[in-house]
Design a protein around this motif. Structure first.
Motif, PDB file in Angstrom:
ATOM      1  N   ILE A 106       9.043  -3.651  13.353  1.00  0.00           N
ATOM      2  CA  ILE A 106       8.418  -4.444  12.274  1.00  0.00           C
ATOM      3  C   ILE A 106       6.901  -4.326  12.405  1.00  0.00           C
ATOM      4  CG2 ILE A 106       8.221  -6.710  11.186  1.00  0.00           C
ATOM      5  CD1 ILE A 106      10.906  -7.439  12.472  1.00  0.00           C
ATOM      6  N   ALA A 161       8.846 -16.143   9.829  1.00  0.00           N
ATOM      7  CA  ALA A 161       9.827 -15.246  10.446  1.00  0.00           C
ATOM      8  C   ALA A 161      11.212 -15.412   9.830  1.00  0.00           C
ATOM      9  CB  ALA A 161       9.895 -15.504  11.949  1.00  0.00           C
ATOM     10  N   GLN A 162      11.599 -16.640   9.511  1.00  0.00           N
ATOM     11  CA  GLN A 162      12.925 -16.873   8.927  1.00  0.00           C
ATOM     12  C   GLN A 162      13.090 -16.097   7.625  1.00  0.00           C
ATOM     13  OE1 GLN A 162      14.938 -18.690  10.729  1.00  0.00           O
ATOM     14  NE2 GLN A 162      16.718 -19.080   9.435  1.00  0.00           N
ATOM     15  N   LEU A 218      13.364 -12.220   8.758  1.00  0.00           N
ATOM     16  CA  LEU A 218      14.474 -11.793   9.612  1.00  0.00           C
ATOM     17  C   LEU A 218      15.846 -12.068   9.010  1.00  0.00           C
ATOM     18  CD1 LEU A 218      13.157 -13.018  13.092  1.00  0.00           C
ATOM     19  CD2 LEU A 218      13.164 -10.671  12.208  1.00  0.00           C
ATOM     20  N   TRP A 219      15.953 -13.059   8.094  1.00  0.00           N
ATOM     21  CA  TRP A 219      17.278 -13.467   7.641  1.00  0.00           C
ATOM     22  C   TRP A 219      17.468 -13.422   6.134  1.00  0.00           C
ATOM     23  CZ3 TRP A 219      20.586 -13.121  11.296  1.00  0.00           C
ATOM     24  CH2 TRP A 219      20.200 -13.389  12.610  1.00  0.00           C
ATOM     25  N   SER A 251      15.476  -9.393   4.993  1.00  0.00           N
ATOM     26  CA  SER A 251      16.254  -8.410   5.759  1.00  0.00           C
ATOM     27  C   SER A 251      17.283  -9.170   6.577  1.00  0.00           C
ATOM     28  CB  SER A 251      15.337  -7.611   6.693  1.00  0.00           C
ATOM     29  OG  SER A 251      14.984  -8.396   7.828  1.00  0.00           O
ATOM     30  N   LYS A 252      18.083  -8.423   7.336  1.00  0.00           N
ATOM     31  CA  LYS A 252      18.968  -9.031   8.339  1.00  0.00           C
ATOM     32  C   LYS A 252      18.581  -8.492   9.715  1.00  0.00           C
ATOM     33  CE  LYS A 252      21.414 -11.670   5.656  1.00  0.00           C
ATOM     34  NZ  LYS A 252      20.455 -11.635   4.555  1.00  0.00           N
ATOM     35  N   LEU A 253      17.293  -8.248   9.888  1.00  0.00           N
ATOM     36  CA  LEU A 253      16.810  -7.730  11.165  1.00  0.00           C
ATOM     37  C   LEU A 253      17.083  -8.698  12.313  1.00  0.00           C
ATOM     38  CD1 LEU A 253      13.432  -6.153   9.991  1.00  0.00           C
ATOM     39  CD2 LEU A 253      15.438  -4.931  10.850  1.00  0.00           C
ATOM     40  N   GLY A 254      17.258  -9.970  11.994  1.00  0.00           N
ATOM     41  CA  GLY A 254      17.563 -10.939  13.044  1.00  0.00           C
ATOM     42  C   GLY A 254      18.826 -10.592  13.811  1.00  0.00           C
ATOM     43  N   VAL A 306      17.957  -8.132  16.761  1.00  0.00           N
ATOM     44  CA  VAL A 306      17.020  -8.518  17.811  1.00  0.00           C
ATOM     45  C   VAL A 306      17.751  -8.550  19.149  1.00  0.00           C
ATOM     46  CG1 VAL A 306      15.587 -10.409  18.679  1.00  0.00           C
ATOM     47  CG2 VAL A 306      15.515  -9.811  16.250  1.00  0.00           C
ATOM     48  N   MET A 357      14.862 -13.482  20.775  1.00  0.00           N
ATOM     49  CA  MET A 357      14.681 -14.030  19.435  1.00  0.00           C
ATOM     50  C   MET A 357      13.493 -14.990  19.357  1.00  0.00           C
ATOM     51  SD  MET A 357      15.471 -14.136  16.284  1.00  0.00           S
ATOM     52  CE  MET A 357      17.097 -13.413  16.046  1.00  0.00           C
ATOM     53  N   THR A 380      10.402 -14.340  16.859  1.00  0.00           N
ATOM     54  CA  THR A 380      10.092 -15.341  15.836  1.00  0.00           C
ATOM     55  C   THR A 380       8.666 -15.850  15.990  1.00  0.00           C
ATOM     56  OG1 THR A 380      12.409 -16.021  15.710  1.00  0.00           O
ATOM     57  CG2 THR A 380      10.770 -17.584  14.906  1.00  0.00           C
TER      58      THR A 380
END
Length: 511
Positions: free
Chosen positions: A452, A469-470, A473-474, A477-480, A483, A488, A492
């Motif tokens: 990122i 970040a929320q 990441l969520w 995208s669904k990069l969370g 991780v 995490m 974040t």
């Protein structure tokens, strides 16, 4: 009241129906402002099963009109944004004790022929002992069926509609709540609250209440109106596990309770499993999966797969509250219609339209119908336009993603292959805006978290309303999910720190 705070239409709600209406109305020349109390797609519209589908099981409830409408929309949507939506083949193992084969064949025949198909192949029977999809399943399953539907990145679909609305002149305000609105002299006087608690007023000739699970709350509270329709809140929960199979098909499993469960390839390394249907009476903002739902989904999957899963195998969960149209005779939440009603109130010359029900596949049609009604009420002759127009990033030649992704990777050969693929998939032709003039990884700025870079965060901040970040990441995208375990909090903190330090004034914070 300055002219810049006067609009033709105020849209309440930044889920799929709200942004769809904002986009359609803005494209017809109406001046539009949209307010969303949280982030775009932060509730129901990011908690779907990620499918663009007609709803095969709705045929059992004789919802032929809804299924036909959804099937017609399915191919339109696949062409509108082929980077975030694509065809997906579904395998249904045959369980003779649940539904007879002739009934399934009849349903699939209808599903194939209720609407014209150009992109998607039809259904057929398969021998599970020879088809790759049979290998992970228990040996007693010998026959099955395969048919087509589509996959969608639901939260990105919302963002792209908002982005298109903005590019057509709409003002999109996230984390901005409608506090109250009243009719006066043929227009609405609406008070909106900023994230810091301060308020400001806008005027609008009409309001579209697309608040999803909160549609009745907005009507009764902020607008002080009664509703002719009601919504029934139904919780749908999903679990995500490590990948349970290697092929690219999804599964649709029948349950003894007559419900169906999907198992879908997800984010390369995972399997998405859902959904439940549970009556919900609490605050939609607090929805979460419970232990019974987790066990139900695990047990449903374990009837079919050789490899058994337990709640300990669950990597991530998400839940949403579906605001379904209330019906008098539907005791079973699974039987409640997924169709929608548009309720129009033209009192005192300031129209109010409220959206009850709906599903993600039919959002464009819903928005078109709502805009038709609003334009008539406002004296505009502008016609429907969205049916054949791509969403931002979706103007890919012949709607063929793979040649586009290959060409993007070739043009930016300095990008790691996985990153080039992710940019192409997430942003389509807008990926060039993310990369900008960079000719090396250094040109993308600092790596704020693994994979990122600052360039992407700047794009998400300036173009897509991301603030933390929320969001990144969520939802964007669904990069969370990718991780590394145990990192995490650090990831974040790093992303939140970047946003806090960027000191950007952007469209979603400047009122």
């Amino acid at each position: 009241m300055s002219e810049q705070n006067r609009y033709d239409l105020l849209v309440v709600g930044g889920g799929i129906n709200g942004v769809g209406i904002a986009r359609d109305a803005a494209g017809r020349g109406l001046s539009v402002i949209l307010c969303e109390q949280d982030d775009l797609a932060s509730h129901t519209s990011s908690a779907s099963t990620k499918l663009i589908h007609g709803g095969l099981r709705y045929l059992e409830y004789k919802e032929f009109g809804l299924v036909r409408k959804a099937l017609q929309e399915r191919e339109r949507l696949l062409r509108a944004a082929p980077h975030i939506m694509w065809p997906l083949r579904f395998v249904m193992p045959h369980m003779p004790d649940l539904r007879p084969g002739w009934l399934i064949r009849a349903g699939l025949f209808l599903y194939d022929h209720l609407a014209k198909r150009e992109l998607l192949p039809g259904s057929r029977g398969i021998d599970m002992r020879r088809h790759p999809a049979g290998a992970p399943l228990v040996d007693s399953i010998r026959r099955g069926f395969v048919y087509s539907d589509g996959w969608v990145d639901d939260a990105r679909l919302v963002v792209l509609n908002a982005l298109d609305a903005k590019e057509r002149g709409a003002r999109i305000l996230t984390r901005t709540k409608l506090v109250a609105a009243r009719r006066d002299s043929g227009e609405w006087h609406a008070r909106l609250m900023r994230p810091d608690g301060s308020t400001f007023e806008v005027r609008a000739r009409a309001i579209a209440n697309a608040a999803g699970p909160w549609v009745a709350d907005v009507l009764h509270g902020a607008l002080g109106r009664d509703a002719r329709h009601a919504v029934r809140l139904v919780k749908g929960s999903h679990i995500v596990t490590k990948r349970l199979f290697d092929h690219d098909h999804a599964y649709i499993f029948q349950n003894p309770d007559k419900r169906i469960i999907f198992a879908i390839p997800y984010e390369h390394d995972f399997t998405l499993i859902g959904t439940t249907d549970v009556e919900y009476r609490d605050d939609p903002a607090k929805v979460a999966i419970d232990g019974d739902e987790t066990r139900y989904l695990c047990e449903s999957i374990n009837r079919y797969f050789k490899h058994k899963i337990t709640p300990a195998d669950v990597c991530w969960t998400f839940s949403g509250v579906r605001p379904l149209l209330e019906e008098e005779n539907a005791d079973n939440p699974s039987a409640v219609t997924r169709d929608y009603k548009l309720e129009m109130d033209e009192g005192d010359g300031a129209p109010l339209i409220s959206v009850f029900g709906g599903k993600i596949t039919t959002f464009r049609k819903l928005a078109e119908e709502a805009s038709n009604v609003l334009c008539r009420a406002l004296g505009s002759s502008a016609g429907a336009w969205t049916a054949g127009v791509p969403l931002p990033g979706g103007d890919i030649a012949h709607a063929r993603f793979e040649p586009f992704a290959d060409a993007f990777a070739k043009r930016h050969a300095w990008l790691p292959a996985s990153l080039a693929r992710r940019y192409a998939r997430a942003y389509g032709t807008c990926a060039s805006r993310v990369v900008g003039n960079a000719t090396s990884l250094d040109g993308l700025g600092q790596a704020i978290a693994p994979g990122i870079y600052e360039a992407e965060l700047r794009y998400l901040r300036d173009a897509e309303w991301a603030t933390c970040a929320q969001d990144v990441l969520w939802r964007r995208s669904k990069l969370g999910l990718h991780v590394e375990p145990g990192t995490m909090d650090a990831v974040t903190t790093a992303i939140d720190g970047w946003f806090a330090g960027s000191h950007a004034t952007s469209a979603h914070t400047a009122h």
